[in-house]
Write a protein that holds these residues in place. Structure first.
Motif, PDB file in Angstrom:
ATOM      1  N   THR A  88      -2.959   7.072   6.376  1.00  0.00           N
ATOM      2  CA  THR A  88      -3.872   6.478   5.508  1.00  0.00           C
ATOM      3  C   THR A  88      -2.914   5.700   4.307  1.00  0.00           C
ATOM      4  O   THR A  88      -2.179   6.539   3.676  1.00  0.00           O
ATOM      5  CB  THR A  88      -4.820   7.184   4.814  1.00  0.00           C
ATOM      6  OG1 THR A  88      -5.879   7.694   5.950  1.00  0.00           O
ATOM      7  CG2 THR A  88      -5.928   6.390   4.064  1.00  0.00           C
ATOM      8  N   TYR A  89      -3.024   4.432   3.994  1.00  0.00           N
ATOM      9  CA  TYR A  89      -2.394   3.852   2.861  1.00  0.00           C
ATOM     10  C   TYR A  89      -3.226   3.108   2.033  1.00  0.00           C
ATOM     11  O   TYR A  89      -4.301   2.390   2.718  1.00  0.00           O
ATOM     12  CB  TYR A  89      -1.361   2.649   3.661  1.00  0.00           C
ATOM     13  CG  TYR A  89      -0.356   3.531   4.435  1.00  0.00           C
ATOM     14  CD1 TYR A  89       1.121   3.627   3.760  1.00  0.00           C
ATOM     15  CD2 TYR A  89      -0.632   3.822   5.769  1.00  0.00           C
ATOM     16  CE1 TYR A  89       2.030   4.204   4.529  1.00  0.00           C
ATOM     17  CE2 TYR A  89       0.562   4.500   6.401  1.00  0.00           C
ATOM     18  CZ  TYR A  89       1.904   4.624   5.843  1.00  0.00           C
ATOM     19  OH  TYR A  89       2.769   5.139   6.531  1.00  0.00           O
ATOM     20  N   LEU A  90      -3.142   3.070   0.913  1.00  0.00           N
ATOM     21  CA  LEU A  90      -4.218   2.421   0.042  1.00  0.00           C
ATOM     22  C   LEU A  90      -3.495   1.931  -1.309  1.00  0.00           C
ATOM     23  O   LEU A  90      -2.314   2.202  -1.285  1.00  0.00           O
ATOM     24  CB  LEU A  90      -5.059   3.624  -0.417  1.00  0.00           C
ATOM     25  CG  LEU A  90      -4.576   4.800  -1.200  1.00  0.00           C
ATOM     26  CD1 LEU A  90      -4.225   5.027  -2.526  1.00  0.00           C
ATOM     27  CD2 LEU A  90      -5.353   6.080  -0.863  1.00  0.00           C
ATOM     28  N   THR A  91      -4.025   1.005  -2.007  1.00  0.00           N
ATOM     29  CA  THR A  91      -3.870   0.693  -3.253  1.00  0.00           C
ATOM     30  C   THR A  91      -5.164   0.996  -4.177  1.00  0.00           C
ATOM     31  O   THR A  91      -6.329   0.949  -3.989  1.00  0.00           O
ATOM     32  CB  THR A  91      -3.488  -0.767  -3.185  1.00  0.00           C
ATOM     33  OG1 THR A  91      -2.953  -1.050  -4.416  1.00  0.00           O
ATOM     34  CG2 THR A  91      -4.593  -1.566  -3.069  1.00  0.00           C
ATOM     35  N   SER A  92      -4.881   0.951  -5.654  1.00  0.00           N
ATOM     36  CA  SER A  92      -5.936   1.431  -6.396  1.00  0.00           C
ATOM     37  C   SER A  92      -6.398  -0.120  -7.257  1.00  0.00           C
ATOM     38  O   SER A  92      -5.473  -0.758  -7.673  1.00  0.00           O
ATOM     39  CB  SER A  92      -5.316   2.184  -7.335  1.00  0.00           C
ATOM     40  OG  SER A  92      -6.406   2.614  -8.360  1.00  0.00           O
ATOM     41  N   LEU A 125       0.738  -1.121   0.127  1.00  0.00           N
ATOM     42  CA  LEU A 125      -0.088   0.138   0.047  1.00  0.00           C
ATOM     43  C   LEU A 125       1.080   1.051  -0.129  1.00  0.00           C
ATOM     44  O   LEU A 125       1.976   1.231   0.414  1.00  0.00           O
ATOM     45  CB  LEU A 125      -0.890  -0.107   1.100  1.00  0.00           C
ATOM     46  CG  LEU A 125      -1.712  -1.176   1.375  1.00  0.00           C
ATOM     47  CD1 LEU A 125      -2.589  -1.112   2.875  1.00  0.00           C
ATOM     48  CD2 LEU A 125      -2.867  -1.274   0.177  1.00  0.00           C
ATOM     49  N   ARG A 126       0.191   2.341  -0.340  1.00  0.00           N
ATOM     50  CA  ARG A 126       0.890   3.669  -0.681  1.00  0.00           C
ATOM     51  C   ARG A 126       0.591   4.773   0.442  1.00  0.00           C
ATOM     52  O   ARG A 126      -0.692   4.677   0.461  1.00  0.00           O
ATOM     53  CB  ARG A 126       1.253   4.003  -2.000  1.00  0.00           C
ATOM     54  CG  ARG A 126       2.067   5.276  -2.136  1.00  0.00           C
ATOM     55  CD  ARG A 126       1.832   5.662  -3.738  1.00  0.00           C
ATOM     56  NE  ARG A 126       3.066   6.561  -3.917  1.00  0.00           N
ATOM     57  CZ  ARG A 126       4.145   6.264  -4.568  1.00  0.00           C
ATOM     58  NH1 ARG A 126       4.337   5.230  -5.304  1.00  0.00           N
ATOM     59  NH2 ARG A 126       5.213   7.345  -4.593  1.00  0.00           N
ATOM     60  N   ASN A 127       1.139   5.360   1.274  1.00  0.00           N
ATOM     61  CA  ASN A 127       0.804   6.516   1.959  1.00  0.00           C
ATOM     62  C   ASN A 127       0.114   7.436   0.853  1.00  0.00           C
ATOM     63  O   ASN A 127       0.295   7.846  -0.262  1.00  0.00           O
ATOM     64  CB  ASN A 127       1.790   7.104   2.350  1.00  0.00           C
ATOM     65  CG  ASN A 127       1.472   8.280   3.568  1.00  0.00           C
ATOM     66  OD1 ASN A 127       0.800   9.229   3.108  1.00  0.00           O
ATOM     67  ND2 ASN A 127       1.661   8.011   4.705  1.00  0.00           N
ATOM     68  N   ALA A 128      -1.228   8.017   1.283  1.00  0.00           N
ATOM     69  CA  ALA A 128      -2.174   8.777   0.668  1.00  0.00           C
ATOM     70  C   ALA A 128      -1.383   9.968   0.104  1.00  0.00           C
ATOM     71  O   ALA A 128      -1.448  10.408  -0.782  1.00  0.00           O
ATOM     72  CB  ALA A 128      -3.523   9.058   1.188  1.00  0.00           C
ATOM     73  N   GLN A 129      -0.592  10.662   1.109  1.00  0.00           N
ATOM     74  CA  GLN A 129       0.384  11.777   0.645  1.00  0.00           C
ATOM     75  C   GLN A 129       1.386  11.557  -0.251  1.00  0.00           C
ATOM     76  O   GLN A 129       1.881  12.481  -0.941  1.00  0.00           O
ATOM     77  CB  GLN A 129       0.977  12.244   1.915  1.00  0.00           C
ATOM     78  CG  GLN A 129      -0.030  12.712   3.166  1.00  0.00           C
ATOM     79  CD  GLN A 129       0.704  13.464   4.462  1.00  0.00           C
ATOM     80  OE1 GLN A 129       1.550  12.809   4.631  1.00  0.00           O
ATOM     81  NE2 GLN A 129       0.236  14.644   4.376  1.00  0.00           N
ATOM     82  N   LEU A 130       1.635  10.467  -0.813  1.00  0.00           N
ATOM     83  CA  LEU A 130       2.725  10.132  -1.540  1.00  0.00           C
ATOM     84  C   LEU A 130       2.089   9.593  -3.031  1.00  0.00           C
ATOM     85  O   LEU A 130       2.801   9.354  -3.978  1.00  0.00           O
ATOM     86  CB  LEU A 130       3.560   9.177  -1.199  1.00  0.00           C
ATOM     87  CG  LEU A 130       4.412   9.377  -0.048  1.00  0.00           C
ATOM     88  CD1 LEU A 130       5.244   8.131   0.415  1.00  0.00           C
ATOM     89  CD2 LEU A 130       5.261  10.623  -0.138  1.00  0.00           C
ATOM     90  N   MET A 131       0.547   9.890  -3.195  1.00  0.00           N
ATOM     91  CA  MET A 131       0.025   9.504  -4.535  1.00  0.00           C
ATOM     92  C   MET A 131       0.400  10.449  -5.618  1.00  0.00           C
ATOM     93  O   MET A 131       0.871  11.671  -5.323  1.00  0.00           O
ATOM     94  CB  MET A 131      -1.445   9.679  -4.325  1.00  0.00           C
ATOM     95  CG  MET A 131      -1.998   8.519  -3.343  1.00  0.00           C
ATOM     96  SD  MET A 131      -3.881   8.480  -3.234  1.00  0.00           S
ATOM     97  CE  MET A 131      -4.605  10.135  -3.997  1.00  0.00           C
ATOM     98  N   ASN A 132       0.448  10.039  -6.814  1.00  0.00           N
ATOM     99  CA  ASN A 132       0.754  10.903  -7.777  1.00  0.00           C
ATOM    100  C   ASN A 132      -0.069  12.055  -7.863  1.00  0.00           C
ATOM    101  O   ASN A 132       0.378  13.080  -8.353  1.00  0.00           O
ATOM    102  CB  ASN A 132       0.829  10.135  -9.244  1.00  0.00           C
ATOM    103  CG  ASN A 132      -0.492   9.814  -9.742  1.00  0.00           C
ATOM    104  OD1 ASN A 132      -1.451   9.447  -8.901  1.00  0.00           O
ATOM    105  ND2 ASN A 132      -0.489   9.288 -10.770  1.00  0.00           N
ATOM    106  N   ASP A 133      -1.193  12.029  -7.448  1.00  0.00           N
ATOM    107  CA  ASP A 133      -2.178  13.330  -7.392  1.00  0.00           C
ATOM    108  C   ASP A 133      -2.696  13.119  -5.939  1.00  0.00           C
ATOM    109  O   ASP A 133      -3.792  13.207  -5.575  1.00  0.00           O
ATOM    110  CB  ASP A 133      -3.338  13.140  -8.465  1.00  0.00           C
ATOM    111  CG  ASP A 133      -4.063  14.659  -8.686  1.00  0.00           C
ATOM    112  OD1 ASP A 133      -3.820  15.399  -8.017  1.00  0.00           O
ATOM    113  OD2 ASP A 133      -5.079  14.440  -9.043  1.00  0.00           O
ATOM    114  N   PHE A 134      -1.762  13.741  -5.079  1.00  0.00           N
ATOM    115  CA  PHE A 134      -2.101  13.860  -3.483  1.00  0.00           C
ATOM    116  C   PHE A 134      -3.216  14.909  -3.173  1.00  0.00           C
ATOM    117  O   PHE A 134      -4.117  14.950  -2.248  1.00  0.00           O
ATOM    118  CB  PHE A 134      -0.965  13.814  -2.710  1.00  0.00           C
ATOM    119  CG  PHE A 134      -0.310  15.268  -3.187  1.00  0.00           C
ATOM    120  CD1 PHE A 134      -0.339  16.435  -2.437  1.00  0.00           C
ATOM    121  CD2 PHE A 134       0.929  15.209  -3.789  1.00  0.00           C
ATOM    122  CE1 PHE A 134       0.029  17.629  -2.670  1.00  0.00           C
ATOM    123  CE2 PHE A 134       1.464  16.287  -4.078  1.00  0.00           C
ATOM    124  CZ  PHE A 134       1.196  17.740  -3.559  1.00  0.00           C
TER     125      PHE A 134
END
Length: 187
Positions: free
Chosen positions: A113-117, A52-61
């Motif tokens: 918050t960590y997520l995956t798409s 999972l990726r931290n939401a703040q590090l998303m390509n479109d945070f």
């Protein structure tokens, strides 16, 4: 009413959009697709882990900030007052308690918050939505890993995780979704 029935009834009141989307996935026999690079797919299969990726590090945070702005705007369009009346009618002071709790955990929610798409995938669609991959993948080879939905239906309380569909839209879409919740609470 048993505990499971009570939880389902609460979910239907509080999360009608989510419940409809999960029902649609179940009824149509959809699977979940994770679009990634061939290299990353090989690592996922080898290690049997999906990071999972931290939401703040998303390509479109900015999507997280946009969601918050839409929530504030939707509440100010009048549905906030309706929700406040409904919640305080059920239990005096509940609206303020919820608001205080949200304010208390806002920073934690934003930073922890960590997520995956994952995308809904029709098993009959053999080409998939690789167009989604092309938007992000660049010149590398893109693949889609297809998961059975049962993986996301299990109680994930041990990991403190949950699955939730994304509702795309603006404050008017969120207003409609919140209005449905408020109407369900008062109806």
């Amino acid at each position: 009413m048993g505990e499971d029935e009570a939880i389902t009834a609460l979910q239907e009141l509080a999360f009608p959009y989510e419940m409809r989307r999960f029902q649609e996935v179940f009824e149509k026999g959809l699977r979940m697709a994770h679009y990634t690079t061939a290299e990353n797919a090989a690592l996922i299969l080898k290690t049997k882990t999906l990071w999972l990726r931290n939401a703040q590090l998303m390509n479109d945070f900015s999507e997280v900030a946009y969601g918050t702005a839409c929530l504030i705007a939707a509440l100010q369009m009048g549905v906030g007052a309706q929700l406040e009346t409904a919640l305080n009618g059920a239990h005096p002071g509940l609206w303020n308690s919820i608001a205080e709790f949200i304010n208390k955990v806002e920073w934690q929610s934003r930073t922890q918050t960590y997520l995956t798409s994952l995308s809904a995938h029709d098993p009959e669609d053999f080409l998939g939505r690789l167009s989604m991959w092309r938007a992000y993948g660049g010149p590398t080879s893109g693949v889609a890993l297809i998961f059975k939905t049962e993986v996301f239906e299990n109680d994930a309380g041990q990991l403190n995780t949950y699955s939730s569909p994304v509702a795309y839209g603006d404050e008017t879409v969120l207003f409609s979704n919140l209005k449905e919740v408020a109407d369900g609470l008062t109806g």
